[in-house]
Enzyme design. Structure first.
Site, short mmCIF file in Angstrom:
data_model
loop_
_atom_site.label_atom_id
_atom_site.label_comp_id
_atom_site.label_asym_id
_atom_site.label_seq_id
_atom_site.Cartn_x
_atom_site.Cartn_y
_atom_site.Cartn_z
N LYS A 294 0.76 -1.12 0.06
CA LYS A 294 -0.16 0.02 0.05
C LYS A 294 0.94 1.48 0.06
O LYS A 294 1.94 1.26 0.66
CB LYS A 294 -1.00 0.05 1.22
CG LYS A 294 -2.04 1.08 1.19
CD LYS A 294 -2.94 0.83 2.52
CE LYS A 294 -4.04 1.99 2.59
NZ LYS A 294 -5.14 1.67 3.56
N SER B 205 -9.83 2.30 2.84
CA SER B 205 -9.03 3.00 2.14
C SER B 205 -8.23 2.13 1.13
O SER B 205 -7.47 2.55 0.05
CB SER B 205 -8.08 3.87 2.80
OG SER B 205 -7.19 3.44 3.81
N SER C 297 -10.42 -0.25 6.98
CA SER C 297 -10.02 0.08 5.57
C SER C 297 -9.11 -1.31 5.13
O SER C 297 -8.71 -1.29 4.15
CB SER C 297 -8.80 1.07 5.72
OG SER C 297 -9.40 2.46 5.41
N1 GLN Z 1 -13.77 4.62 6.21
C1 GLN Z 1 -13.23 5.30 7.43
C2 GLN Z 1 -12.68 6.56 7.04
O1 GLN Z 1 -13.31 7.17 6.19
C3 GLN Z 1 -11.84 4.11 7.44
C4 GLN Z 1 -10.53 4.60 6.93
C5 GLN Z 1 -9.33 3.41 7.62
O2 GLN Z 1 -9.52 2.49 8.14
N2 GLN Z 1 -8.26 4.04 7.12
O3 GLN Z 1 -11.71 7.10 7.69
#
Ligand code: GLN
Length: 488
Positions: free
Chosen positions: A68, A143, A167
Site C-alpha cells: 500500500k 482505503s 480500511s
Molecule cells: N472509512 C474510514 C474513514 O473514512 C476508515 C478509514 C481507514 O480505516 N483508514 O476514515
C-alpha cells in the site's frame, strides 16, 4: 493467468520443485499489474524493474506482492495517494516492509488508496478512482482499495493494507477476499504514514485465511522504533490453523444484525443479512456455540461519531508536518512561509481531507476539547468495555460487514454523511480499532452477483484463536481463493 491465482504455499512448492522461477512469477505479476491498471486503476507505481530473490525455506521468498502506498519504501515513490507527497521518495523502509523484504518477498507495485487512508471509497486517490474488479460501476471501498482490487483480480496472492476504521476489512468484503488486521502493535507502525495513531493498524489482504496468517507471521514483531509494538514471538498464526473449533463460543449483537431494526432495508441489505444468518448455522455445524447478545443501542449508535472526532483530531495533528517545506513539492514564489504553507496545503489536499481537518481543529480547540474530544474518548472506552465484556464469555464476535455488497459510485458517500438507521451496521468494525482487537473479514456469499463478507473479532492477543475460527469457517464455505469474475 498461470500462477498468480495460486496460494502462497502452492507457489512455494512450485518454486522449490523448480517448476517455475521467481523471475517468471514476477513477469506474470507485472503483466497482470499493467492489465489491472488499465482496467481498474489500482496502482500508484508499477515496478517494472522488480528483481527476483533467492528461494529459501521462507514461504514468501521469490513471490510477488503489492505494498500500500502509505508504507515508506526506501528509494521508491511513496505518496499515500496524495498530491501533497506526489514526489516523495523515502530514505528508509517501513519496518513491516523491511521484514517482508528480509523474508524474500518481492514488491511489484505500490497500491492506490484513499488519500492518506482517509475514506472508505477508493475515490480520493490523487491518481483517480479505483474500480471494483467484479463490477466496474462499483467501488472497492477503502482505503486499501488498490490492494483489495489487485488481490481480487489475481495480480499476486497478497498485498499489504492499513486499517484505522475498517480500511482492510471493508474492501476485502467488497472484493470477495480476506482482510486481516492483527492486534494493535503486533506489526510495527514505524514508517507507515500516520493517520490516527491510536487507531492505525497494519495488516494484509489475501484470498484465503492461511495466506493471511503466513504474511502476518512475517510482518509482525517488536520494534524499537514503535513503542506500542510488543513481543509476539510466541505467536505462530500459521501453526494455529488446526480447523478444530469444537466448543468455541461466538456471539452476535442483535442491535446490529436484526432485520427488524431496518425499516427501510434495501433488498440487498435483506439478502446480506439473510445470508449472514445462514453462515451462523454453518458455525453451529462446525461445533461452535453461537449466542445472540444485546448491547445498548445508544452506545452503538455513538460509535461513528466517536470515530469522526478521534480520527479527525489525530489526523489534524499528525498531518501538521505536511507543509511542503520538509516533504512534498514546495510552493514557489512566496515571500513569507505562512502563505507558502497555505498554498501548498490548499492546493495539495482533497476537499474530503480539508473537511476532516476542520472537524479535527474544531474538536481540539481548548473551549471544545472537553465537550467533543474528551467525551469521545470516554465513549470509546465504554464501547471497548462492552466488547471486552463479551470476550469474557465468548471467543469472538461474528458480525456482517457493511450494509450489503460494494456500493455503486453514484451512492458515493463519505462516512461523515452516513444514514442514521444503518450507520452502526456499516461502521461497527471501528470498535476493533478502538480496542486494538484482532479482526478478520472473510467472504461469505454473494448478493446481487457481488461478494459479501463476514467479520470475526476477538480479544487482544488472541489472534491465533480468531484466525483459526475464520479458517474453519472458510473451510465450511465455498468462497476460498476467489478471483473476481471480470478479471479472470
Ligand atoms: N472509512 C474510514 C474513514 O473514512 C476508515 C478509514 C481507514 O480505516 N483508514 O476514515
Amino acid at each position: 493467468m498461470k500462477y498468480m491465482n495460486k496460494s502462497i504455499e502452492e507457489l512455494h512448492e512450485l518454486l522449490k520443485s523448480g517448476e517455475v522461477t521467481s523471475k517468471e512469477l514476477i513477469e506474470e505479476s507485472l503483466e497482470l499489474s499493467h492489465k489491472v491498471q488499465d482496467e481498474y486503476n489500482a496502482f500508484v507505481t508499477i515496478l517494472d524493474n522488480a528483481k527476483e530473490t533467492e528461494v529459501t525455506d521462507n514461504l514468501l521468498s521469490g513471490i510477488p506482492c503489492g505494498i500500500k502506498d502509505n508504507y515508506s519504501t526506501k528509494g521508491i515513490l511513496s505518496t499515500g495517494s496524495s498530491n501533497t507527497l506526489k514526489d516523495y521518495v523515502p530514505f528508509f523502509d517501513a519496518t513491516a516492509y523491511a521484514k517482508l523484504k528480509e523474508a524474500g518477498a518481492i514488491m511489484v507495485n505500490k497500491t492506490a488508496m484513499d488519500e492518506f487512508g482517509m475514506g472508505g471509497t477508493g475515490t480520493t486517490c490523487h491518481t483517480g478512482v479505483v474500480l471494483n474488479p467484479w463490477d466496474k460501476t462499483r467501488m472497492c471501498a477503502g482505503s486499501s482499495a488498490g490492494s483489495a482490487c489487485a488481490v481480487a483480480a489475481g495480480v499476486y496472492p497478497y498485498a499489504t493494507g492499513s486499517d484505522t476504521g475498517d480500511s482492510i476489512r471493508k474492501p476485502a468484503a467488497y472484493c470477495g477476499i480476506v482482510g486481516y488486521k492483527p492486534t494493535y502493535g503486533m506489526i510495527s507502525r514505524y514508517g507507515l504514514f500516520p493517520f490516527a495513531s491510536s487507531l492505525d493498524h497494519l495488516g494484509v489482504l489475501t484470498r484465503n485465511v492461511k495466506d493471511a496468517a503466513i504474511v502476518v507471521d512475517n510482518m509482525k514483531g517488536i520494534d524499537k522504533n514503535d513503542m506500542t509494538s510488543w513481543d509476539s514471538s510466541k505467536i505462530n498464526l500459521t501453526k494455529a490453523l488446526t480447523g478444530d473449533v469444537k466448543g468455541k463460543k461466538l456471539c452476535f449483537v442483535k442491535e446490529i444484525t436484526d432485520l427488524d431494526n431496518y425499516k427501510n432495508a434495501s433488498p440487498e441489505l435483506k439478502a446480506h443479512l439473510e445470508n449472514y444468518y445462514k453462515v451462523l448455522e454453518k458455525c453451529k455445524e462446525l461445533g461452535m456455540e453461537v449466542d445472540e447478545v444485546s448491547v445498548d443501542r445508544t452506545l452503538l449508535n455513538a460509535s461513528a461519531s466517536v470515530y469522526v472526532v478521534i480520527s479527525c483530531a489525530e489526523a489534524t495533528s499528525n498531518m501538521s508536518n505536511l507543509t511542503g517545506i520538509i516533504f512534498g513539492p514546495r510552493s514557489e514564489g512566496f515571500d513569507n512561509w505562512i502563505d507558502m504553507v497555505k498554498d501548498y496545503r490548499t492546493k495539495g489536499f482533497s476537499s474530503l481531507i480539508k473537511r476532516r481537518f476542520v472537524i479535527g481543529s474544531y474538536v481540539l480547540q481548548s473551549q471544545n476539547q472537553e465537550r467533543y474530544f474528551r467525551n469521545a474518548q470516554r465513549v470509546r472506552r465504554l464501547l471497548v468495555d462492552a466488547w471486552k465484556d463479551l470476550f469474557k464469555k465468548y471467543d469472538a464476535v461474528i458480525l456482517p460487514v457493511g450494509i450489503g455488497p460494494a456500493k455503486h459510485f453514484d451512492s458515493d458517500k463519505d462516512m461523515l454523511s452516513n444514514d442514521l438507521e444503518t450507520v452502526t451496521l456499516d461502521e461497527h468494525l471501528q470498535i476493533g480499532n478502538y480496542g486494538g482487537f484482532p479482526s478478520i473479514t472473510i467472504p461469505d456469499g454473494f448478493v446481487d452477483g457481488m461478494p459479501v463478507g463476514v467479520n470475526i473479532t476477538g480479544n487482544c492477543y488472541d489472534d491465533e484463536n480468531v484466525l483459526n475460527i475464520a479458517y474453519a469457517l472458510e473451510g465450511a464455505m465455498e468462497y476460498k481463493n476467489q478471483i473476481a469474475k471480470e478479471a479472470e
